[in-house]
Design a protein around this motif. Structure first.
Motif, PDB file in Angstrom:
ATOM      1  N   GLY A  89      50.043 -44.897 -39.022  1.00 52.81           N
ATOM      2  CA  GLY A  89      50.610 -46.234 -38.936  1.00 52.81           C
ATOM      3  C   GLY A  89      49.949 -47.068 -37.858  1.00 52.81           C
ATOM      4  O   GLY A  89      49.742 -48.272 -38.026  1.00 52.81           O
ATOM      5  N   GLN A  90      49.596 -46.453 -36.736  1.00 50.78           N
ATOM      6  CA  GLN A  90      48.869 -47.163 -35.683  1.00 50.78           C
ATOM      7  C   GLN A  90      47.526 -47.658 -36.203  1.00 50.78           C
ATOM      8  O   GLN A  90      47.115 -48.793 -35.922  1.00 50.78           O
ATOM      9  N   ARG A  91      46.838 -46.811 -36.942  1.00 54.65           N
ATOM     10  CA  ARG A  91      45.545 -47.196 -37.525  1.00 54.65           C
ATOM     11  C   ARG A  91      45.718 -48.343 -38.529  1.00 54.65           C
ATOM     12  O   ARG A  91      44.907 -49.282 -38.563  1.00 54.65           O
ATOM     13  N   LEU A  92      46.770 -48.255 -39.334  1.00 58.05           N
ATOM     14  CA  LEU A  92      46.988 -49.273 -40.360  1.00 58.05           C
ATOM     15  C   LEU A  92      47.303 -50.630 -39.731  1.00 58.05           C
ATOM     16  O   LEU A  92      46.786 -51.662 -40.191  1.00 58.05           O
ATOM     17  N   VAL A  93      48.151 -50.650 -38.701  1.00 59.06           N
ATOM     18  CA  VAL A  93      48.463 -51.904 -38.014  1.00 59.06           C
ATOM     19  C   VAL A  93      47.185 -52.542 -37.482  1.00 59.06           C
ATOM     20  O   VAL A  93      46.964 -53.754 -37.639  1.00 59.06           O
ATOM     21  N   PHE A 157      46.014 -52.297 -27.998  1.00 59.24           N
ATOM     22  CA  PHE A 157      45.928 -51.438 -26.812  1.00 59.24           C
ATOM     23  C   PHE A 157      47.238 -51.489 -26.023  1.00 59.24           C
ATOM     24  O   PHE A 157      47.718 -50.454 -25.529  1.00 59.24           O
ATOM     25  N   LEU A 158      47.814 -52.673 -25.905  1.00 60.14           N
ATOM     26  CA  LEU A 158      49.077 -52.792 -25.179  1.00 60.14           C
ATOM     27  C   LEU A 158      50.183 -52.035 -25.906  1.00 60.14           C
ATOM     28  O   LEU A 158      51.022 -51.380 -25.277  1.00 60.14           O
ATOM     29  N   GLY A 159      50.198 -52.116 -27.229  1.00 58.98           N
ATOM     30  CA  GLY A 159      51.187 -51.383 -28.002  1.00 58.98           C
ATOM     31  C   GLY A 159      51.080 -49.886 -27.819  1.00 58.98           C
ATOM     32  O   GLY A 159      52.083 -49.161 -27.867  1.00 58.98           O
ATOM     33  N   LEU A 160      49.853 -49.409 -27.596  1.00 62.45           N
ATOM     34  CA  LEU A 160      49.635 -47.990 -27.334  1.00 62.45           C
ATOM     35  C   LEU A 160      49.911 -47.632 -25.882  1.00 62.45           C
ATOM     36  O   LEU A 160      49.818 -46.455 -25.496  1.00 62.45           O
ATOM     37  N   GLY A 161      50.221 -48.630 -25.055  1.00 64.49           N
ATOM     38  CA  GLY A 161      50.511 -48.384 -23.645  1.00 64.49           C
ATOM     39  C   GLY A 161      49.284 -48.322 -22.769  1.00 64.49           C
ATOM     40  O   GLY A 161      49.334 -47.797 -21.655  1.00 64.49           O
ATOM     41  N   CYS A 214      37.989 -49.126 -28.956  1.00 65.17           N
ATOM     42  CA  CYS A 214      38.867 -48.823 -30.082  1.00 65.17           C
ATOM     43  C   CYS A 214      38.400 -47.554 -30.805  1.00 65.17           C
ATOM     44  O   CYS A 214      39.217 -46.690 -31.144  1.00 65.17           O
ATOM     45  N   LEU A 215      37.103 -47.427 -31.029  1.00 60.14           N
ATOM     46  CA  LEU A 215      36.568 -46.235 -31.696  1.00 60.14           C
ATOM     47  C   LEU A 215      36.821 -44.985 -30.861  1.00 60.14           C
ATOM     48  O   LEU A 215      37.170 -43.920 -31.397  1.00 60.14           O
ATOM     49  N   ARG A 216      36.646 -45.108 -29.556  1.00 55.95           N
ATOM     50  CA  ARG A 216      36.940 -43.972 -28.669  1.00 55.95           C
ATOM     51  C   ARG A 216      38.405 -43.566 -28.784  1.00 55.95           C
ATOM     52  O   ARG A 216      38.731 -42.372 -28.834  1.00 55.95           O
ATOM     53  N   THR A 217      39.277 -44.564 -28.811  1.00 57.36           N
ATOM     54  CA  THR A 217      40.712 -44.283 -28.901  1.00 57.36           C
ATOM     55  C   THR A 217      41.062 -43.641 -30.233  1.00 57.36           C
ATOM     56  O   THR A 217      41.853 -42.690 -30.301  1.00 57.36           O
ATOM     57  N   LEU A 218      40.475 -44.140 -31.318  1.00 61.04           N
ATOM     58  CA  LEU A 218      40.784 -43.619 -32.644  1.00 61.04           C
ATOM     59  C   LEU A 218      40.339 -42.168 -32.802  1.00 61.04           C
ATOM     60  O   LEU A 218      40.983 -41.383 -33.511  1.00 61.04           O
ATOM     61  N   GLY A 222      43.931 -39.145 -33.775  1.00 60.54           N
ATOM     62  CA  GLY A 222      44.333 -38.323 -34.916  1.00 60.54           C
ATOM     63  C   GLY A 222      44.836 -39.185 -36.050  1.00 60.54           C
ATOM     64  O   GLY A 222      44.748 -40.426 -36.021  1.00 60.54           O
ATOM     65  N   GLY A 223      45.403 -38.556 -37.072  1.00 60.14           N
ATOM     66  CA  GLY A 223      45.890 -39.279 -38.229  1.00 60.14           C
ATOM     67  C   GLY A 223      44.745 -39.760 -39.095  1.00 60.14           C
ATOM     68  O   GLY A 223      43.579 -39.397 -38.901  1.00 60.14           O
ATOM     69  N   ARG A 224      45.076 -40.581 -40.072  1.00 57.12           N
ATOM     70  CA  ARG A 224      44.058 -41.120 -40.963  1.00 57.12           C
ATOM     71  C   ARG A 224      44.461 -42.516 -41.386  1.00 57.12           C
ATOM     72  O   ARG A 224      45.647 -42.866 -41.383  1.00 57.12           O
ATOM     73  N   LEU A 225      43.495 -43.321 -41.771  1.00 61.74           N
ATOM     74  CA  LEU A 225      43.770 -44.677 -42.220  1.00 61.74           C
ATOM     75  C   LEU A 225      44.073 -44.660 -43.715  1.00 61.74           C
ATOM     76  O   LEU A 225      43.223 -44.238 -44.516  1.00 61.74           O
TER      77      LEU A 225
END
Length: 456
Positions: A89-93, A157-161, A214-218, A222-225
């Motif tokens: 869901g984080q990836r999709l947003v 990034f802010l949403g991820l803290g 963003c790529l580093r964070t992704l 984990g997860g998938r888009l």
């Protein structure tokens, strides 16, 4: 109680501070860029260049501010997915918001001629200054996709803290802009085109850094888009619902600010200048309060995503304590040193004297405005944006304009009374909604959080 316990009030206050301080610091870099733009243009032989950049920059401030919903909406949605531990869901947003941002940026470029023409007509500068502002705007518009995408990245990034990444993006953007201002204008002899080109390159430089981070964070996330969701219009329903309400709310706020400026201008140049100086007090206050409001967005969103009412309550309380403390400090500074601050902002005697007359409004303003900042953060984190839209509309139509109408004989005091009343009514309405929903137990949804990770 042990302060090292991760569930104590002091630990929650520390969590809010760790999120807020990079945001406060990044806010402070914004006026630095404005000072450099003014300095390099102010040293050119013709004042029209400074006027052209000022007019063009004002146009884009209003234009891009109107799309600030991309940052706010992304923060709330990403924070809730983070709280629910829904990595897909984080990836999709992120993917959905970036697609919308790039589409809107390309649309702005396609419509640049009518948008710039209308904007400069409304700003009503002299023909010479308007021509220079149009040259600036024609170049600056090419940064629209990068600016809007950066809003999304900062919000995500802010949403991820991770507020430190937002600080890096702001620092890179402003530092690159400042360096290129000096190179293009002082080094290469360019004028308004150099300042505009510096902004465009800086925006895309920040975007490049943001995408790399963003790529580093992704990779670690984990997860998938869920790629099929990107082509389904129905999958954007939540994003559009949240952002459309924020867009209308932002337009209403822009109207309130523009109306204040225009009514001040009708009272003469001295009043206009004095109000502009006093507005810097409000801007200074926002540097601190915005940081804690943004922290509340992230933390409240995560609490909502986790369906954790105890955590929601703790984060709201901690953000409120910080916000009230900072607001009280600003009120004290303005009460004791307001005249000194005015003197630092202008050396024109009649403007100083006029600003001093209306300075008491600035002393009470932080104590009244703090609630609107804090409640905005709570409602954005919970993605309760329709309430923000509706209360803003009621505050403008039901308080601001009527108060201005009946207090016109009071002159500028009446204008400040109307503006203050607008802030108080908006905060009161939002506070009332917050309390009512709290009593009804509606801040934390009772249904289980939907996880994109659970999709087949």
């Amino acid at each position: 109680m042990n302060s090292n316990n991760p569930d104590t009030p002091s630990s929650h206050r520390r969590t809010v501070w760790l999120l807020a301080w990079p945001l406060i610091l990044s806010n402070l870099t914004v006026p630095l860029l404005g000072l450099v733009d003014t300095a390099v243009m102010g040293h050119l032989p013709d004042s029209r260049y400074l006027g052209g950049v000022t007019l063009g920059a004002m146009l884009f401030s209003f234009l891009y501010w109107g799309f600030g919903f991309l940052r706010m909406g992304t923060t709330g949605l990403a924070a809730q997915r983070t709280g629910a531990e829904d990595t897909s869901g984080q990836r999709l947003v992120l993917a959905q918001a970036l697609l919308v941002a790039f589409a809107l940026g390309i649309l702005l470029i396609a419509l640049q001629i009518p948008l710039v023409t209308l904007g400069l007509w409304l700003l009503d500068g002299s023909p010479e200054v308007t021509d220079l502002a149009r040259e600036y705007a024609t170049i600056r518009m090419w940064s629209a996709p990068a600016v809007l995408a950066n809003y999304v990245l900062i919000g995500w990034f802010l949403g991820l803290g991770n507020s430190r990444f937002t600080l890096w993006l702001m620092l890179v953007n402003n530092l690159v802009n400042i360096v290129l201002d000096l190179v293009f204008v002082l080094g290469l002899g360019m004028t308004v085109d150099g300042v505009a080109l510096a902004s465009v390159i800086a925006d895309y430089s920040a975007l490049a850094l943001g995408l790399w981070l963003c790529l580093r964070t992704l990779r670690r996330l984990g997860g998938r888009l869920p790629v099929p969701e990107l082509s389904r219009l129905a999958a954007y329903r939540e994003l559009f619902s949240v952002n459309s309400a924020l867009f209308i709310r932002t337009l209403l706020l822009l109207f309130a600010m523009a109306f204040f400026t225009s009514q001040g201008a009708r009272q003469g140049d001295v009043i206009l200048a004095a109000n502009a100086v006093l507005m810097q007090f409000i801007m200074l206050t926002s540097f601190g309060l915005d940081g804690f409001a943004h922290a509340a967005e992230s933390l409240v969103g995560r609490a909502v995503g986790r369906r954790d009412i105890r955590l929601f309550r703790a984060h709201v309380r901690a953000a409120a304590e910080w916000s009230l403390g900072v607001a009280g400090a600003f009120a004290l500074v303005f009460a004791l040193g307001g005249n000194l601050l005015v003197a630092m902002l202008t050396d024109i005697g009649e403007v100083r004297d006029m600003a001093a007359i209306f300075l008491p409004w600035m002393v009470v303003m932080p104590l009244l405005a703090v609630w609107s900042y804090l409640l905005d953060g709570i409602f954005i984190g919970a993605t309760r944006t329709k309430e923000m839209r509706d209360t803003m509309l009621l505050a403008v139509i039901g308080a601001y304009l009527p108060l201005w109408f009946v207090t016109q004989e009071m002159g500028n005091h009446g204008l400040w009374l109307a503006f203050t009343g607008f802030i108080v009514v908006r905060s009161t309405l939002l506070g009332g909604v917050f309390w009512l929903e709290w009593r009804r137990g509606r801040w934390i949804p009772q249904t289980p959080a939907r996880s994109t990770d659970a999709n087949p």
